[in-house]
Design a protein around this motif. Sequence first.
Motif, short mmCIF file in Angstrom:
data_model
loop_
_atom_site.label_atom_id
_atom_site.label_comp_id
_atom_site.label_asym_id
_atom_site.label_seq_id
_atom_site.Cartn_x
_atom_site.Cartn_y
_atom_site.Cartn_z
N ASN A 1 52.90 61.50 48.96
CA ASN A 1 54.03 60.63 49.29
C ASN A 1 54.82 61.16 50.48
O ASN A 1 54.98 62.35 50.65
N LYS A 2 55.34 60.21 51.25
CA LYS A 2 56.08 60.57 52.45
C LYS A 2 57.55 60.83 52.14
O LYS A 2 58.23 61.52 52.89
N TYR B 1 57.90 58.36 46.65
CA TYR B 1 57.93 56.99 47.13
C TYR B 1 57.09 56.90 48.38
O TYR B 1 56.83 57.92 49.01
N SER B 2 56.78 55.71 48.83
CA SER B 2 56.11 55.51 50.11
C SER B 2 54.87 56.36 50.25
O SER B 2 54.80 57.32 51.01
N VAL B 3 53.87 55.97 49.52
CA VAL B 3 52.63 56.73 49.47
C VAL B 3 51.82 56.55 50.76
O VAL B 3 51.78 55.46 51.32
N GLY B 4 51.23 57.66 51.22
CA GLY B 4 50.34 57.61 52.38
C GLY B 4 48.90 57.64 51.89
O GLY B 4 48.35 56.65 51.43
N HIS B 5 48.31 58.84 51.95
CA HIS B 5 46.92 58.95 51.50
C HIS B 5 46.83 59.06 49.98
O HIS B 5 47.78 59.49 49.31
N LEU B 6 45.65 58.72 49.49
CA LEU B 6 45.27 58.96 48.10
C LEU B 6 44.09 59.90 48.10
O LEU B 6 43.38 60.01 49.10
N MET B 7 43.86 60.53 46.98
CA MET B 7 42.69 61.40 46.88
C MET B 7 42.16 61.37 45.45
O MET B 7 42.88 61.65 44.51
N VAL B 8 40.89 61.01 45.35
CA VAL B 8 40.13 61.19 44.11
C VAL B 8 39.12 62.27 44.45
O VAL B 8 38.52 62.21 45.53
N PRO B 9 38.93 63.30 43.62
CA PRO B 9 37.90 64.29 43.98
C PRO B 9 36.56 63.59 44.27
O PRO B 9 36.09 62.81 43.44
N GLN C 1 57.97 66.96 50.86
CA GLN C 1 57.14 65.82 50.50
C GLN C 1 56.50 66.12 49.15
O GLN C 1 56.58 67.24 48.67
N SER C 2 55.87 65.11 48.59
CA SER C 2 55.39 65.36 47.24
C SER C 2 54.01 64.78 46.99
O SER C 2 53.53 63.90 47.70
N GLU D 1 53.99 67.90 55.50
CA GLU D 1 53.74 66.52 55.10
C GLU D 1 52.26 66.34 54.84
O GLU D 1 51.44 66.46 55.75
N PRO D 2 51.89 66.06 53.61
CA PRO D 2 50.46 65.90 53.33
C PRO D 2 49.95 64.58 53.88
O PRO D 2 50.62 63.56 53.80
N HIS D 3 48.78 64.62 54.47
CA HIS D 3 48.07 63.38 54.79
C HIS D 3 46.85 63.39 53.90
O HIS D 3 47.00 63.41 52.69
N TYR D 4 45.66 63.47 54.49
CA TYR D 4 44.51 63.42 53.59
C TYR D 4 44.29 64.78 52.92
O TYR D 4 44.79 65.82 53.36
N ALA D 5 43.54 64.75 51.85
CA ALA D 5 43.19 65.95 51.10
C ALA D 5 41.82 65.70 50.50
O ALA D 5 41.40 64.56 50.38
#
Length: 664
Positions: free
Chosen positions: A460-461, A436-444, A476-477, A499-503
Motif C-alpha cells: 500500500n502507498k 489504503y491505496s494499494v499498488g502492487h499485489l503479490m502471490v508467491p 508504507q505498509s 515504498e514497496p512496489h513489486y515483490a
Amino acid sequence: MKYTCHNALALAALAFVFTLNACKPKNVGSAVSGDAAAKTYVAPGKYDEFYNFVSGGFSGQLSVYGIPSGRLLRVIPVFSVDPEKGWGYSEETKPMLNTSHGEVPWDDLHHVSMSQTNGEIDGRWVFANGNNTPRVARIDLTTFRTTEILELPNSGGNHSSPFITENSEYLVAGTRFSIPPDDKSGDVPINTYKQNFKGTISFISINKDNGNMDIAFQLQGPGVNLDLSHAGKGKSHGWFFFSCYNTEQANTLLEVNASRRDKDFIMAINWKVAEELIKAGKGRKQAVKYASNRFDEKTHTATSTIKNEVTVLDLKDFPGLVYMIPCPKSPHGCDVDPTGEYIVGSGKLAALIPVFSFDKIQKAIADKAFEGDYEGIPVIKYDAALYGEVKKPGLGPLHTEFDDKGNAYTSMFVSSEVVKWNVKDLKVLDRVPTYYSVGHLMVPGGDTRKPTGKYLIAYNKITKDRYLPTGPELSQSAQLYDISGDKMQLILDYPTIGEPHYAQAVPAALIRDKSIKFFKIEDNNHPYVAKGEAAAKVVRDGKKVHVYLTMIRSHLTPDNIEGIRVGDEVYFHTTNLEQDWDVPHGFAIKGAINAELLVMPGETTTLKWVPEKVGMYPMYCTDFCSALHQEMSGYVRVSPAGSNVPLTFSTGTNMPKADSATVK
Ligand code: RUQ
Ligand code: CUA
C-alpha cells in the motif's frame, strides 16, 4: 507513485481526475477475524514458510521478509549505500555504484524478478531495476548481496523493468521516459518529442552458469512511455507484452495531455523474431556508453567496466516483430496468466479490465485484422485481440496476480481494494478493502506458471491511521491476506522499508539450504589479504599506507600502529580470519569520513582513511562478537606530515614503559 489533490487545472479540465484521489474504503477499522493471529504466528525458533523479496522504492534497497510472520529478515542495499554493512563505503563495493555519469549512490527500485527455470522460480537470483539512472541489478541468493549492476543506455527512467522469460533467457527493461538516443544530440527543443524521442527496450542476456548480464540487443520504437511488462509463458513463450501510455506523445502536463486518448496500447513483441534478425546481422551498431559492474566473490571486490556499443533493431523496419493492441486507458500493469493465454491490461483510468487472448492475437495477425498503424507498427483491432472484459471491477486497476485455481487478483488504487475474479468467465468473485491505496499485489509465484494459492500481499502507498503516528512521515505498509478459501481474509498488517512496489516470494526451502555460511579463507584471492596473523603488516608506499589487518575473536592484528602522518592515504585491508557461521567483525576508526566495515568470515574488505590532524586515533570492532568484544580495539598514532616517527606495528608486544607512570 504519488497522486496529488491540488492540481486545480487538472480538476477543472478533467472530471475523472477526482477519481484519482484515493478514497477511504468502507468498513475501516479492524477487518481482521478471530483466527488471524494463529495463521500468521510463527513460534520463536521456527521458520517462515516463504522468503519475500520486497522492492524498497525510493530507498534503493530490497528488503527480505518472512511470510506469514511479516518479520523483517534483512535489508539488502542495491542502488544505495548502507553504513550498516559498509556497502558503497568500502573500496571493494564503491565500483558497484559506478555509471557513465560517475558514482550514483542512489536509485529508485520498483520491481523485482526472480530467475526462472521452466516458468518456475528457481531461487538463484533476484533482479531489480533502478528507475532514475537506468540500471538493473542482480542479487545472489547464496550471499543475499548485490553482485552485479548493469547500466542501460538509450533509456530515461527504467520503469518497465526488469521482467524475465521463463528460462531466464532474457531480462527485459523498457524506458519509461522516451529520450533522444544516446548517439544523437539531446540538445534539441523539448517540443520536438514526436520527431526526436525514442522508446527503447533492452534485452539483457543472463549467463546460465554465473548469472552475468550483458545487453544482447535493444529495440527502438516510437516515443511513448513504456510502463510495465511481462513475458509470455507456455504457449506464448517467445513473446513480450508491454503496457504503453502517453501514446499522445505529450511532453508537458502529462496528467492531462497523456490522458486524452481513449485507448493506449499493449505492445506485443515477438522476441524470437528479434533473435533471428540479430543472428542474421540485421542489427545496427550504435555507439553508447554504459557501465557493467560485477562483484567477484574470490577477490571480494567489484570492478566497473565502461562499454561502448549496443546492437539496435528499429521496430518499424521489421514486419512480424511487433504489434500494438489497443488498451483502455493509460494502462499500467500488464500481466500474463499462468497458462500464457490471457493477457490482462490494467488501465489506471478505465472502468473495466480488458483480458486479451493470445490465440486471438495470433489469429488476428494471421488474418491481418488491423485497424491501421501507429508510427509504422500494425495496430490489431481491439475486438480481434480481446477475450473479454471484467465489468465494474472497481476504480483505478493497477496490477494483477494469479493463483493456482484459475483466479486473478487485481489491485484497485482508487477504490483501495483487492478484487478477485475468475479468469475464464471474468466474473468478480470477491473484494476486500486495503488500508489504503494499494499498488502492487503479490502471490508467491503469482506471475509464473506455478502460482501458489495460500497468501496474497497488498503493498500500500498510504498508511494514514494504521500505525502509531511517527511525525509527518508514515511508513508504507504491506497487508497479508489468506486466499486459500473462497473469500479473501486479511490476517496481518506490517510496515515496510521505503515504498514497496513489486515483490516476489518463494518457498523458503528453495533458498535456505544454499545460503553461504562463511567464505573459505584459502580461497580468498584479495590482493591485500592476510591469511593469518603472521601475515599482518603495515607497508608504506609513498603517501599510501597499506595496513594488512586481521580480525579474530577478540583482537585486531596489528593493534598498535605508529608512524602514520597527516595527509597519508591509509588503507585498512581488514581480513576476518573466522571460519564459522555468523561471526562478522566490524571495523571503524575515529574521524574517518566513511562508514564502518562489516567483514564476513574469510573476507577482506578495505576502509580508506585520510587523517587530517595529528593525534591518537582509536579503532575498534563494531560488531559485538564475543564476551571480550569491547577489548577488540587498538590505536593509531598520527604524527605531523614530514615527521620521522618510524613506521611500527604490533599486537601484544608494545608493553608499557617502566617509567611511563607519570601520574602524580
Ligand atoms: S509501479 S504501483 Cu512503479 Cu510497479 Cu505500479
Ligand atoms: Cu569483533 Cu567485536
